[in-house]
Write an enzyme that holds these catalytic residues in place. Structure first.
Site, short mmCIF file in Angstrom:
data_model
loop_
_atom_site.label_atom_id
_atom_site.label_comp_id
_atom_site.label_asym_id
_atom_site.label_seq_id
_atom_site.Cartn_x
_atom_site.Cartn_y
_atom_site.Cartn_z
N ASP A 55 35.28 13.21 36.39
CA ASP A 55 34.96 13.85 35.20
C ASP A 55 35.50 15.10 35.25
O ASP A 55 35.83 15.84 34.07
CB ASP A 55 33.44 13.96 34.98
CG ASP A 55 32.72 12.76 34.61
OD1 ASP A 55 33.55 11.91 33.91
OD2 ASP A 55 31.57 12.59 34.84
N LYS A 104 37.18 6.75 29.00
CA LYS A 104 35.78 7.60 28.74
C LYS A 104 35.54 7.96 27.10
O LYS A 104 36.06 7.16 26.45
CB LYS A 104 36.15 8.89 29.54
CG LYS A 104 36.27 8.87 30.95
CD LYS A 104 34.94 8.59 31.63
CE LYS A 104 34.92 8.55 33.28
NZ LYS A 104 33.58 8.46 33.74
#
Length: 433
Positions: A314, A341
């Protein structure tokens, strides 16, 4: 559609506490709801994603009281959830929808899960497949939302080799395993964040962890306990990079989660030459915390070790900004997961770097970035409503002599609701319009 205007800044300093960890906030609501007794949470992330999880469990009959970042959950036990009156809308939250799928697959009632436009494009087959192997019956829109989960199915434990390194898939199967007959085991190809395993143990559930294999047996109960949510290292990462690239910087981030399955960003920045140190290490509720001090540094390009990629998945978008300010070339491979994502983060970041005149080459599973100088952008950068893209390009203003406009920043509040406030407090100049 809201946007950021990030004006040039060159100093970044102060002591900051970033909001609570998103992953732990999600899990504390889910497992607190399924526990017997009252769970008290402090430091809960008040972002929209975590609130989506909270509202979903309220819709299933769980009494949850919230006063700022303090939350009290009156747990209903593993079998105490009630059928929601309407489809559960999880907004933008992939963690919510994938983990809740594992819980709902074992309920006596039918349910339906949906989300916003971004979430509706994300792949759900990765949880549908193992849950189906366990005996769940799930209808989808060709592997995407909405999901319709049939109630009253008896689940059986499975031994499942994760095809992709994904904490969401692992956690989904483990949560379904709480209800399944027999043993459920997950085998990982690479380490992923282990908050679910840690919290299950904290709630008194026996979880066996042997290297890359995690096992539990269904049928036991969860016992409520107090949970203190540490600061989110994914949010802290924006300010780690900000302090590393700013000409004048000295920042301390307090009480940050340094769970070893999440510290890839620290390792990568250190390999790039970041001036970064950890102090005041402690353990709270099974999670490791530390204060992190970062000062200005001359970063160098590296080939990011592939074993660190799942531990920084992330944080990679903001690492792209660090790479843009580093001397030489940075190469990222083994990061195909970035393409599924909230946006295709490889391509969207590359498009933004092109606007800032940073030379790059997109690879199927990564990117090559040549360190350079941010030049005047002639058009606004499109974040594609991805919160991590929006914040990453805002950080670039610490090394750009021109205003940077970033469109579609509305989803920043899903994970870091006071990002602009903290950034400006520390020396940046960001306006949201």
């Amino acid at each position: 559609m809201s946007k950021f205007v990030a004006k040039p800044a060159n100093s970044f300093s102060g002591h900051l506490k970033v909001p609570g960890d998103k992953s732990i906030s999600h899990r504390s609501i889910m497992l607190g709801s399924l526990a017997n007794g009252i769970t008290k949470i402090s430091g809960f992330l008040e972002g929209e994603d975590a609130l989506s999880t909270l509202k979903a469990f309220q819709a299933m009959g769980v009494k949850i009281e919230r006063n700022g970042d303090n939350v009290t959950i009156y747990g209903v036990g593993l079998n105490g959830l009630k059928k929601p009156l309407a489809p559960l809308n999880l907004g933008n939250s992939g963690t919510s929808i994938r983990l809740i799928s594992g819980i709902l697959a074992a309920q006596t009632f039918a349910s339906e899960l949906c989300g916003d436009e971004s979430l509706s494009k994300r792949p759900m087959s990765r949880v549908i497949n193992p849950l189906t192997k366990m005996g769940a019956v799930i209808e989808s829109n060709d592997g995407k939302l909405p999901l319709k989960i049939k109630g009253g199915q008896i689940l059986k434990g499975i031994h499942y080799d994760l095809p992709v390194a994904s904490a969401q898939v692992k956690s989904c199967v483990l949560l379904a395993g709480l209800y399944a007959q027999g043993e459920t085991c997950i085998k990982e190809t690479a380490p992923t964040r282990d908050h679910t395993e840690r919290m299950l143990k904290g709630l008194g559930y026996k979880v066996g962890v042997n290297r890359n294999k995690i096992c539990l047996t269904g049928g036991a109960q969860l016992s409520a306990f107090a949970i203190q949510v540490p600061s989110d290292i994914s949010s802290a990462a924006f300010f780690m990079v900000a302090a590393s690239i700013a000409p004048k910087a000295d920042i301390t981030l307090t009480g940050v989660n340094i769970n070893p399955t999440r510290t890839g960003v620290i390792d990568i920045l250190k390999l790039m030459g970041a001036n970064l140190s950890l102090s005041n290490k402690r353990e709270i509720g099974g999670e490791l915390l530390a204060d992190i001090r970062i000062q200005s540094a001359r970063l160098k390009g590296i080939h990011i070790p592939e074993n660190l990629v799942p531990l920084a998945i992330d944080e990679l978008p903001v690492i792209f900004i660090a790479a843009s300010c580093a001397k030489g070339e940075t190469i990222l491979t083994g990061a195909k997961e970035l393409r599924v994502k909230e946006s295709d983060r490889i391509q969207v970041m590359a498009d933004g770097l092109n606007i800032l005149s940073i030379e790059n080459e997109v690879l199927e599973d990564g990117i090559k970035i040549q360190g350079g100088v941010f030049l005047k952008p002639n058009v606004a950068i499109k974040s594609h409503h991805d919160h991590r893209i929006s914040m990453s390009f805002a950080i670039a203003s610490l090394r750009c002599h021109h205003d940077i406009e970033i469109e579609g920043v509305d989803n920043v509040k899903t994970s870091f609701p006071n990002f602009v406030e903290l950034a400006n407090f520390s020396g940046m100049n960001i306006t949201e319009i």
